[in-house]
Design a protein around this motif. Structure first.
Motif, short mmCIF file in Angstrom:
data_model
loop_
_atom_site.label_atom_id
_atom_site.label_comp_id
_atom_site.label_asym_id
_atom_site.label_seq_id
_atom_site.Cartn_x
_atom_site.Cartn_y
_atom_site.Cartn_z
N UNK A 85 52.97 36.37 30.59
CA UNK A 85 54.40 36.12 30.80
C UNK A 85 54.74 36.06 32.28
N UNK A 86 54.17 36.94 33.05
CA UNK A 86 54.41 36.93 34.50
C UNK A 86 53.89 35.63 35.12
N UNK A 87 52.75 35.16 34.63
CA UNK A 87 52.15 33.95 35.18
C UNK A 87 53.01 32.73 34.93
N UNK A 88 53.74 32.69 33.81
CA UNK A 88 54.60 31.55 33.50
C UNK A 88 55.86 31.54 34.36
N UNK A 89 56.19 32.67 34.94
CA UNK A 89 57.42 32.78 35.72
C UNK A 89 58.56 33.27 34.86
N UNK A 90 59.59 33.79 35.49
CA UNK A 90 60.73 34.34 34.76
C UNK A 90 61.99 33.56 35.08
N UNK A 91 62.93 33.61 34.15
CA UNK A 91 64.22 32.95 34.34
C UNK A 91 65.32 33.87 33.83
N UNK A 92 66.46 33.80 34.47
CA UNK A 92 67.59 34.60 34.03
C UNK A 92 68.88 33.86 34.33
N UNK A 93 69.96 34.34 33.72
CA UNK A 93 71.31 33.86 34.03
C UNK A 93 72.11 35.04 34.53
N UNK A 94 72.88 34.83 35.58
CA UNK A 94 73.61 35.95 36.16
C UNK A 94 74.71 35.46 37.08
N UNK A 95 75.80 36.24 37.14
CA UNK A 95 76.85 35.95 38.11
C UNK A 95 76.42 36.39 39.50
N UNK A 96 75.33 37.16 39.59
CA UNK A 96 74.82 37.48 40.92
C UNK A 96 74.04 38.77 41.07
N UNK A 97 74.46 39.88 40.46
CA UNK A 97 73.79 41.15 40.68
C UNK A 97 72.45 41.23 39.95
N UNK A 98 72.43 40.87 38.68
CA UNK A 98 71.17 40.83 37.95
C UNK A 98 70.24 39.81 38.59
N UNK A 99 70.82 38.73 39.08
CA UNK A 99 70.03 37.71 39.76
C UNK A 99 69.26 38.31 40.93
N UNK A 100 69.92 39.13 41.71
CA UNK A 100 69.27 39.74 42.86
C UNK A 100 68.20 40.75 42.43
N UNK A 101 68.49 41.48 41.36
CA UNK A 101 67.49 42.42 40.85
C UNK A 101 66.23 41.71 40.39
N UNK A 102 66.41 40.61 39.67
CA UNK A 102 65.27 39.81 39.22
C UNK A 102 64.54 39.19 40.41
N UNK A 103 65.30 38.69 41.36
CA UNK A 103 64.70 38.03 42.53
C UNK A 103 63.87 39.01 43.36
N UNK A 104 64.41 40.20 43.63
CA UNK A 104 63.67 41.17 44.44
C UNK A 104 62.44 41.68 43.69
N UNK A 105 62.61 42.00 42.41
CA UNK A 105 61.47 42.46 41.63
C UNK A 105 60.37 41.41 41.59
N UNK A 106 60.75 40.16 41.36
CA UNK A 106 59.77 39.08 41.31
C UNK A 106 59.06 38.92 42.65
N UNK A 107 59.81 39.07 43.71
CA UNK A 107 59.20 39.01 45.06
C UNK A 107 58.18 40.13 45.23
#
Length: 349
Positions: A85-107
């Motif tokens: 699952x990690x290898x395929x990449x992740x996607x999310x929808x967010x107004x912004x805060x969850x987006x940043x959480x996903x972005x930082x974790x993925x980084x």
């Protein structure tokens, strides 16, 4: 929490089976605290003495990594994914805060991340999300439209969805806040929580009620968008949205099928505040407590200041108001300050 005795298991009561357990939340907290922060709990003398005649404390999740509690749920969820699952990449929808959480974790984990945000999402949140390395895609006029597009993209391209609220691991991650509150104030009486899709309040309520079922839990939403409150009152999943709200982080018109039953069974009441009450709370948190809060983060304070919560849960009680995030555009902060300065000048004149 050694001062506390675990309450009787809240799962399975009255036909309710909570898919998120206290053990899930404890495991999430252990994982999150390897990277994330234990956020401060500070007393607001203004809200205590001038507003409630109780002891009001602010749980400052605006000081969490990425400026919001959302890092917790995203970090816990993504760490539970399989290597495939990690290898395929992740996607999310967010107004912004969850987006940043996903972005930082993925980084941090070296994973590709795509974030779908609605048009009009705060610029500060768009820039921060991109700054953590995620690909930002703007689609739709609101969260629900962005969420639908996210599902379509995941189906077509094989990305793994990291849902912002309707997910067991996300809920468990947010529940770590409840454990922190108990560590910091084991005898808390009332906890007030912002609500969007319900991931935060589901996790916090599960943690708190597992230790003390008598803790009074209040959810707060905007009058303009309050799918969870409408569902809570109708006793079924209901959609409600009549316009935009300053609390963009909680602008979810329809709650999740996981979060709704947890909220219905464990949350004691849901209250609504209007846009001016939200703006005033943002201003007062900045001016009186030196706390930068976005609209969603100011919802509990707005509920207190507008006296939407019965005084019996506040007077001579230990109250925690959760400041869920502080990711607000400076332009919005300036607008709020100017608005209330003009209002004050007019009233004096």
């Amino acid at each position: 929490m050694n001062k506390l005795m675990v309450a009787e298991d809240i799962n399975g009561t009255k036909g309710f089976n909570n898919p998120v357990s206290l053990r899930d939340i404890e495991a999430a907290a252990h994982l999150i605290h390897k990277v994330g922060r234990v956020t401060p709990l500070i007393q607001s003398m203004f809200l205590s003495r001038n507003v409630t005649n109780g002891e009001v404390y602010l749980k400052l999740e605006n000081m969490q990594l990425t400026g919001s509690f959302k890092f917790r749920g995203a970090f816990n969820k993504i760490n539970h994914l399989t290597d495939a699952q990690k290898a395929r990449g992740v996607i999310t929808a967010s107004a912004g805060n969850h987006a940043q959480g996903v972005a930082l974790t993925s980084h941090l984990l070296g994973i590709k991340a795509i974030v779908v945000m609605p048009h009009g999402a705060p610029i500060a949140k768009q820039e921060a999300t991109a700054g953590y390395g995620a690909k930002v895609v703007l689609h739709g006029d609101n969260f629900d439209e962005a969420h639908q597009f996210m599902e379509e993209e995941a189906a077509q391209k094989g990305y793994t969805i990291v849902d912002p609220y309707n997910d067991n691991e996300v809920i468990a991650g947010q529940g770590s806040i409840g454990l922190e509150i108990l560590d910091q104030m084991w005898d808390v009486d009332t906890v007030i929580v912002p609500v969007g899709g319900g991931g935060l309040i589901s996790g916090v309520a599960t943690a708190l009620k597992s230790f003390n079922p008598n803790i009074h839990i209040v959810g707060v939403q905007s009058e303009n968008v309050h799918g969870m409150t409408a569902s809570y009152k109708e006793n079924k999943i209901t959609t409600f949205s009549k316009g935009k709200t300053l609390a963009d982080g909680t602008a979810v018109a329809t709650p999740g099928d996981i979060t709704f039953p947890i909220t219905k069974h464990l949350v004691d009441e849901m209250v609504l505040v209007n846009e001016e009450e939200i703006a005033k709370a943002m201003k007062d948190l900045l001016q009186r407590t030196k706390t930068v809060a976005e609209g969603a983060g100011a919802l509990p304070t707005a509920a207190l200041e507008s006296h939407k919560i019965d005084a019996k849960w506040l007077e001579n009680k230990k109250v925690v108001a959760l400041v869920s995030g502080g990711n607000v555009d400076l332009e919005q902060v300036s607008h709020n300050i100017d608005y209330f300065l003009v209002s004050t000048n007019h009233s004096v004149g």
